[in-house]
Write a protein that holds these residues in place. Structure first.
Motif, PDB file in Angstrom:
ATOM      1  N   GLY A 393     -14.248  -7.403   3.016  1.00 24.92           N
ATOM      2  CA  GLY A 393     -13.894  -6.020   3.323  1.00 24.92           C
ATOM      3  C   GLY A 393     -12.747  -5.490   2.503  1.00 24.92           C
ATOM      4  N   MET A 394     -11.930  -6.382   1.916  1.00 29.23           N
ATOM      5  CA  MET A 394     -10.844  -5.927   1.053  1.00 29.23           C
ATOM      6  C   MET A 394     -11.423  -5.225  -0.178  1.00 29.23           C
ATOM      7  N   ILE A 395     -10.655  -4.256  -0.696  1.00 27.21           N
ATOM      8  CA  ILE A 395     -11.107  -3.445  -1.830  1.00 27.21           C
ATOM      9  C   ILE A 395     -10.258  -3.790  -3.048  1.00 27.21           C
ATOM     10  N   GLY A 412     -12.240  -0.870  -7.267  1.00 31.88           N
ATOM     11  CA  GLY A 412     -13.039  -0.197  -6.248  1.00 31.88           C
ATOM     12  C   GLY A 412     -14.092  -1.079  -5.613  1.00 31.88           C
ATOM     13  N   LYS A 413     -14.293  -2.291  -6.154  1.00 34.67           N
ATOM     14  CA  LYS A 413     -15.308  -3.192  -5.598  1.00 34.67           C
ATOM     15  C   LYS A 413     -14.889  -3.672  -4.220  1.00 34.67           C
ATOM     16  N   VAL A 414     -15.804  -3.579  -3.241  1.00 30.76           N
ATOM     17  CA  VAL A 414     -15.570  -4.099  -1.895  1.00 30.76           C
ATOM     18  C   VAL A 414     -15.979  -5.571  -1.892  1.00 30.76           C
ATOM     19  N   LEU A 415     -15.042  -6.435  -1.517  1.00 33.39           N
ATOM     20  CA  LEU A 415     -15.302  -7.877  -1.543  1.00 33.39           C
ATOM     21  C   LEU A 415     -16.103  -8.300  -0.323  1.00 33.39           C
ATOM     22  N   SER A 416     -17.069  -9.165  -0.574  1.00 26.84           N
ATOM     23  CA  SER A 416     -17.852  -9.755   0.507  1.00 26.84           C
ATOM     24  C   SER A 416     -17.574 -11.254   0.557  1.00 26.84           C
ATOM     25  N   GLY A 417     -17.985 -11.904   1.653  1.00 33.14           N
ATOM     26  CA  GLY A 417     -17.785 -13.339   1.775  1.00 33.14           C
ATOM     27  C   GLY A 417     -18.424 -14.123   0.644  1.00 33.14           C
ATOM     28  N   PHE A 437      -5.398  -8.060  -7.004  1.00 33.49           N
ATOM     29  CA  PHE A 437      -4.763  -6.882  -6.410  1.00 33.49           C
ATOM     30  C   PHE A 437      -5.781  -6.199  -5.503  1.00 33.49           C
ATOM     31  N   VAL A 438      -5.480  -6.139  -4.194  1.00 34.31           N
ATOM     32  CA  VAL A 438      -6.448  -5.613  -3.228  1.00 34.31           C
ATOM     33  C   VAL A 438      -5.776  -4.663  -2.252  1.00 34.31           C
ATOM     34  N   LYS A 439      -6.624  -3.847  -1.611  1.00 30.79           N
ATOM     35  CA  LYS A 439      -6.205  -3.003  -0.495  1.00 30.79           C
ATOM     36  C   LYS A 439      -7.042  -3.375   0.729  1.00 30.79           C
ATOM     37  N   GLU A 440      -6.450  -3.173   1.891  1.00 33.02           N
ATOM     38  CA  GLU A 440      -7.213  -3.350   3.117  1.00 33.02           C
ATOM     39  C   GLU A 440      -8.209  -2.194   3.237  1.00 33.02           C
ATOM     40  N   PRO A 441      -9.362  -2.418   3.872  1.00 34.11           N
ATOM     41  CA  PRO A 441     -10.332  -1.311   4.036  1.00 34.11           C
ATOM     42  C   PRO A 441      -9.765  -0.216   4.920  1.00 34.11           C
ATOM     43  N   GLU A 442     -10.124   1.041   4.579  1.00 38.20           N
ATOM     44  CA  GLU A 442      -9.625   2.167   5.369  1.00 38.20           C
ATOM     45  C   GLU A 442     -10.298   2.223   6.738  1.00 38.20           C
ATOM     46  N   GLU A 443     -11.575   1.814   6.791  1.00 35.40           N
ATOM     47  CA  GLU A 443     -12.299   1.845   8.056  1.00 35.40           C
ATOM     48  C   GLU A 443     -12.649   0.418   8.461  1.00 35.40           C
ATOM     49  N   PRO A 444     -12.507   0.043   9.728  1.00 38.04           N
ATOM     50  CA  PRO A 444     -12.874  -1.311  10.179  1.00 38.04           C
ATOM     51  C   PRO A 444     -14.327  -1.637   9.905  1.00 38.04           C
ATOM     52  N   GLU A 445     -15.191  -0.605   9.932  1.00 35.48           N
ATOM     53  CA  GLU A 445     -16.615  -0.840   9.712  1.00 35.48           C
ATOM     54  C   GLU A 445     -16.881  -1.429   8.335  1.00 35.48           C
ATOM     55  N   ALA A 446     -16.013  -1.113   7.347  1.00 38.22           N
ATOM     56  CA  ALA A 446     -16.246  -1.602   5.995  1.00 38.22           C
ATOM     57  C   ALA A 446     -16.166  -3.121   5.936  1.00 38.22           C
ATOM     58  N   ALA A 447     -15.221  -3.704   6.706  1.00 38.66           N
ATOM     59  CA  ALA A 447     -15.094  -5.159   6.715  1.00 38.66           C
ATOM     60  C   ALA A 447     -16.329  -5.787   7.374  1.00 38.66           C
ATOM     61  N   LEU A 448     -16.837  -5.148   8.427  1.00 37.68           N
ATOM     62  CA  LEU A 448     -18.011  -5.686   9.099  1.00 37.68           C
ATOM     63  C   LEU A 448     -19.220  -5.644   8.181  1.00 37.68           C
ATOM     64  N   GLU A 449     -19.365  -4.558   7.423  1.00 39.26           N
ATOM     65  CA  GLU A 449     -20.485  -4.447   6.494  1.00 39.26           C
ATOM     66  C   GLU A 449     -20.378  -5.508   5.404  1.00 39.26           C
ATOM     67  N   ALA A 450     -19.145  -5.747   4.904  1.00 37.41           N
ATOM     68  CA  ALA A 450     -18.963  -6.738   3.830  1.00 37.41           C
ATOM     69  C   ALA A 450     -19.313  -8.127   4.331  1.00 37.41           C
TER      70      ALA A 450
END
Length: 452
Positions: A393-395, A412-417, A437-450
């Motif tokens: 979910g990290m970006i 801008g790539k969203v990291l997945s497991g 260098f990463v950012k936390e996802p803005e929405e919790p749903e993004a981490a769940l999708e990743a």
């Protein structure tokens, strides 16, 4: 009939003169004696076409009125059979229909009236051949870029086969590279960065500059809130500012500009224009190409190619000049002595108001100091982690490059497991340690999708 091979840049240009009056041919031959051309003569259109079939010719200059085959007809035949040859018509009488025919059917470069002015004729020939040489050089570099890209694809294919023959872990690495490559095709900006990596193959790692200049442009754009279009143009300009140097010999590529002798220095002063010419045909690159064209202008008007002064120099060109000099000073590409970071910054401040925009210098130095101390300070949301600290979910907040310079993942790539696992496997294979260098996802749903 197959057309003769196009002359290589190292050959002397060949000029074919066609006129049924031998006295005219002799006059032209005397005029061109001592010029850097090989001169061929023909007294008829048929003879001219025979000569063209036997050997490559760069420019054909024909009389308009000749028995059998007039000049307009000949030049139309030349255009059809040998389109690479420039065409000029020499006319001694006012015949608009012949001139129109030559322009429409032969698509002539110029027409010259008899009696001609010697200096004007020589100037026309020189300019025509120089333009032709520049166009051929551009086409050669494009072919070189395509060939290098084909080689890269072949290497990727070979790597995939090698990985598949070894272990499942290495196969995962190949899959990750394939994913990165697919993403590159969707991003024009990222594509220019990949091309800059190919161009850097001409240089030893210690002399490569583009990657650091790209990061400086991105850092400045972030700190000062530049709009997306300006940031994009600056990034592409940073990636390709030195593409015009690809035609240089290897020795000149690594020689400090202050140590170039007169002939090399003249060629050096032409590289911004050469870079701009190569990129202007690509519509999305036009604004970036303009920044490249003027990035060697000086604040006091002593730069090149157009000796622009002060704010007449585009803002992006002034900023690119600071970044290029800051990095090239540390690579030993400007002065014989390589500077460290602090010395390079001091140099920029020393020449503020002469080479550089004095107000922009201080803003640029402030950004450099921030980047040098801790890049993450540019954005408090950015974290610098190792690969095993990453979470789905990290970006990605910055392009991730392998130690050899290869672009692995773009901003801008969203990291997945699975992607993180592949990244860890590739890091282990390289024996390196990545700072991501990463950012936390803005929405919790993004981490769940990743994770899914």
């Amino acid at each position: 009939m197959e057309e003769p091979t196009t002359p290589t840049p190292s050959q002397r240009p060949k000029v074919l003169l066609v006129d049924d009056e031998e006295s005219i041919l002799n006059s032209l031959r005397r005029l061109l004696r001592g010029q850097p051309y090989d001169v061929l003569l023909a007294t008829s259109g048929a003879q001219a076409l025979d000569l063209l079939a036997q050997q490559p010719v760069d420019l054909v200059m024909s009389d308009a009125r000749m028995p059998g085959m007039d000049g307009a007809t000949l030049l139309a035949q030349v255009r059809e059979r040998h389109p690479g040859a420039l065409r000029i018509m020499l006319t001694g009488y006012a015949d608009p229909s012949a001139i129109i025919k030559a322009i429409n059917d032969g698509q002539i470069h110029r027409y010259i009236s008899k009696p001609w002015n010697d200096e004007e004729l020589l100037l026309i020939l020189r300019q025509a051949l120089e333009h032709q040489h520049s166009e051929r050089e551009r086409q050669r570099l494009e072919r070189l870029a395509r060939a290098q890209n084909a080689q890269l694809k072949q290497l990727n294919t070979s790597l995939e086969k090698h990985v598949a023959a070894r272990t499942a872990e290495l196969q995962q690495t190949a899959d990750m590279l394939d994913l990165a490559y697919e993403e590159l095709k969707r991003s024009y900006v990222t594509g220019t960065e990949v091309f800059s990596l190919l161009a850097n193959l001409r240089l030893p790692p210690a002399k490569q500059t583009n990657r650091q200049i790209i990061e400086l442009m991105r850092g400045y754009s972030k700190v000062h809130g530049l709009d997306e279009a300006s940031s994009r143009d600056l990034t592409m300009a940073a990636a390709l500012y030195n593409i015009g140097k690809l035609s240089w010999p290897d020795s000149m590529m690594v020689t400090p500009s202050d140590l170039l002798h007169s002939a090399e220095r003249e060629r050096y002063r032409g590289y911004p224009k050469q870079s701009e010419s190569l990129l202007m045909t690509l519509d999305p690159m036009k604004d970036a190409a303009r920044l490249i064209l003027h990035h060697q202008e000086h604040w006091d008007g002593s730069g090149f190619p157009d000796r622009l002064k002060g704010e007449a120099i585009p803002f992006g060109s002034r900023l690119l000049k600071l970044a290029v000099d800051f990095v090239e000073l540390q690579r030993g590409l400007i002065l014989e002595r390589q500077m460290n970071n602090d010395e390079a910054l001091l140099y920029l401040r020393q020449y503020s108001g002469r080479l550089y925009d004095p107000e922009l210098v201080e803003a640029f130095i402030e950004v450099c100091m921030t980047l040098l101390n801790d890049v993450a300070l540019i954005d408090p949301q950015v974290k610098v982690l190792n690969t095993r600290e990453l979470a789905a979910g990290m970006i990605l907040a910055r392009n991730l490059n392998a130690d050899n310079g290869m672009l692995l993942l773009n901003t801008g790539k969203v990291l997945s497991g699975p992607l993180i696992e592949k990244l860890i496997a590739f890091e282990a294979m390289e024996g390196g340690k990545y700072r991501v260098f990463v950012k936390e996802p803005e929405e919790p749903e993004a981490a769940l999708e990743a994770q899914g």
